[in-house]
Design a protein around this motif. Structure first.
Motif, PDB file in Angstrom:
ATOM      1  N   ASP A 219       0.506  12.753 -18.042  1.00 26.60           N
ATOM      2  CA  ASP A 219      -0.136  13.154 -16.781  1.00 26.60           C
ATOM      3  C   ASP A 219      -1.104  12.056 -16.334  1.00 26.60           C
ATOM      4  N   VAL A 220      -0.551  10.862 -16.119  1.00 26.60           N
ATOM      5  CA  VAL A 220      -1.356   9.727 -15.672  1.00 26.60           C
ATOM      6  C   VAL A 220      -1.567   9.817 -14.166  1.00 26.60           C
ATOM      7  N   LEU A 221      -2.522   9.026 -13.681  1.00 27.95           N
ATOM      8  CA  LEU A 221      -2.839   9.021 -12.258  1.00 27.95           C
ATOM      9  C   LEU A 221      -2.200   7.817 -11.569  1.00 27.95           C
ATOM     10  N   LEU A 276      -3.776  -4.263  -2.867  1.00 26.44           N
ATOM     11  CA  LEU A 276      -3.459  -2.925  -2.381  1.00 26.44           C
ATOM     12  C   LEU A 276      -4.658  -1.984  -2.510  1.00 26.44           C
ATOM     13  N   ARG A 277      -5.485  -2.189  -3.520  1.00 23.85           N
ATOM     14  CA  ARG A 277      -6.639  -1.315  -3.742  1.00 23.85           C
ATOM     15  C   ARG A 277      -7.714  -1.479  -2.674  1.00 23.85           C
ATOM     16  N   GLU A 278      -7.574  -2.491  -1.841  1.00 26.11           N
ATOM     17  CA  GLU A 278      -8.496  -2.645  -0.716  1.00 26.11           C
ATOM     18  C   GLU A 278      -8.182  -1.656   0.399  1.00 26.11           C
ATOM     19  N   LEU A 279      -6.979  -1.030   0.346  1.00 31.53           N
ATOM     20  CA  LEU A 279      -6.602  -0.022   1.333  1.00 31.53           C
ATOM     21  C   LEU A 279      -7.228   1.323   0.976  1.00 31.53           C
ATOM     22  N   PRO A 280      -7.493   2.151   1.968  1.00 28.32           N
ATOM     23  CA  PRO A 280      -7.953   3.513   1.658  1.00 28.32           C
ATOM     24  C   PRO A 280      -6.800   4.292   1.039  1.00 28.32           C
ATOM     25  N   GLY A 281      -7.091   5.032  -0.014  1.00 26.92           N
ATOM     26  CA  GLY A 281      -6.036   5.777  -0.690  1.00 26.92           C
ATOM     27  C   GLY A 281      -6.587   6.873  -1.555  1.00 26.92           C
ATOM     28  N   GLU A 282      -5.730   7.442  -2.381  1.00 27.80           N
ATOM     29  CA  GLU A 282      -6.129   8.513  -3.282  1.00 27.80           C
ATOM     30  C   GLU A 282      -5.350   8.415  -4.586  1.00 27.80           C
ATOM     31  N   LYS A 283      -5.839   9.104  -5.591  1.00 33.33           N
ATOM     32  CA  LYS A 283      -5.158   9.146  -6.882  1.00 33.33           C
ATOM     33  C   LYS A 283      -4.505  10.518  -7.042  1.00 33.33           C
ATOM     34  N   ILE A 284      -3.215  10.487  -7.398  1.00 31.66           N
ATOM     35  CA  ILE A 284      -2.467  11.732  -7.580  1.00 31.66           C
ATOM     36  C   ILE A 284      -1.828  11.688  -8.969  1.00 31.66           C
TER      37      ILE A 284
END
Length: 297
Positions: A219-221, A276-284
């Motif tokens: 169950d990794v993110l 890519l981490r400079e973009l707004p995002g989320e962890k699922i």
């Protein structure tokens, strides 16, 4: 050391033996000239001996072709010598009454002498010539396919992040084409050389389960970003490069749903993830993503 031994055994040594054979042949030729020139039968005999040696070597070294090449180098000079002299004698000394028959006889004899002398390379050359029209037609189809892909609407342009420009011909297609560097990066598509491609994982039961670096059951993110109409799912990076020197995968889709095309792009450079981490995002979590994508956890 192995390379040096290989070069010496299969290239330098045969060449040295071939030079010695050539010198002996030259001396034998000079001695024959003192006694009188050789006749057609003499050259035919020498040619026949070379043919017999060549066929014997070809049969005995069929399993290891490199041995045939080494032996062919050794007999090359005498083979070419007797082929040339036999051919010369036939052309010069043969006189048939019918001019057409005379010409055809010399032509067929010449072709046959040199075909055998260069066998099996001559056979490979003929096969290539026979296949040339089909190869040309195939290349034209490939060029047409490349042009069609190039003119397709862009699925995603991720060059700002160190990835590529991706084209999808039709929804549901098996391949997503990377046209970033068409001259440098090409691959096979049903045996044809076209652009580099990435496989559609929509119908796969599982995902992100590379052998040796599988996240299956964990169950990794995952980092999920949305960029110009495309969802970018970034897997957790591995501790070291794995299959195909990848550090992980970037999955591309137009919606996070089980009925949507899902393409995987291998991460060759971890710096891609930093951009890519400079973009707004989320962890699922993998569990949630697997449920939405219709994949096994």
């Amino acid at each position: 050391m192995d390379i040096e031994r290989y070069v010496f055994s299969f290239i330098l040594l045969p060449i040295a033996i071939a030079i010695c054979v050539s010198v002996l042949l030259l001396k034998a030729r000079q001695k024959a000239n003192e006694k009188g020139s050789l006749n057609l039968r003499s050259y035919a005999t020498g040619y026949g001996i070379c043919v017999a040696i060549s066929i014997s070597v070809l049969i005995t070294t069929f399993i290891v072709p490199i041995l045939f090449i080494a032996c062919y180098i050794i007999i090359f000079v005498p083979f070419m010598y007797f082929s040339f002299m036999l051919n010369r004698k036939i052309i010069k000394d043969t006189r048939l009454r019918n001019s057409i028959a005379n010409f055809m006889y010399k032509l067929i004899a010449t072709l046959l002498i040199w075909f055998i002398a260069f066998f099996p390379f001559s056979l490979l050359g003929i096969i290539e010539m026979v296949n040339l029209p089909a190869e040309i037609a195939k290349n034209q189809e490939i060029l047409k396919l490349r042009e069609e892909i190039l003119n397709c609407e862009t699925y995603a342009d991720l060059t700002p992040f160190g990835l590529g420009i991706y084209k999808l011909q039709n929804e549901g297609d098996r391949y997503l084409w990377d046209i970033t560097k068409p001259d440098d990066y090409v691959n096979y598509y049903d045996g044809d050389m076209v652009y580099e491609y990435h496989i559609n994982r929509k119908d796969d039961e599982s995902w992100d389960n590379t052998w040796g670096n599988s996240n299956k059951g964990k169950d990794v993110l995952y980092d999920v970003y949305f960029y110009e109409g495309t969802y970018i799912i970034v897997t957790p990076l591995w501790e070291k490069p794995g299959a195909l020197y990848y550090w992980g995968y970037v999955y591309l889709c137009k919606d996070i749903d089980k009925d949507v095309d899902l393409f995987d792009v291998g991460i060759l450079d971890p710096k891609v993830v930093e951009k890519l981490r400079e973009l707004p995002g989320e962890k699922i979590s993998r569990k949630d993503l697997a449920a939405k994508l219709g994949k096994t956890f």
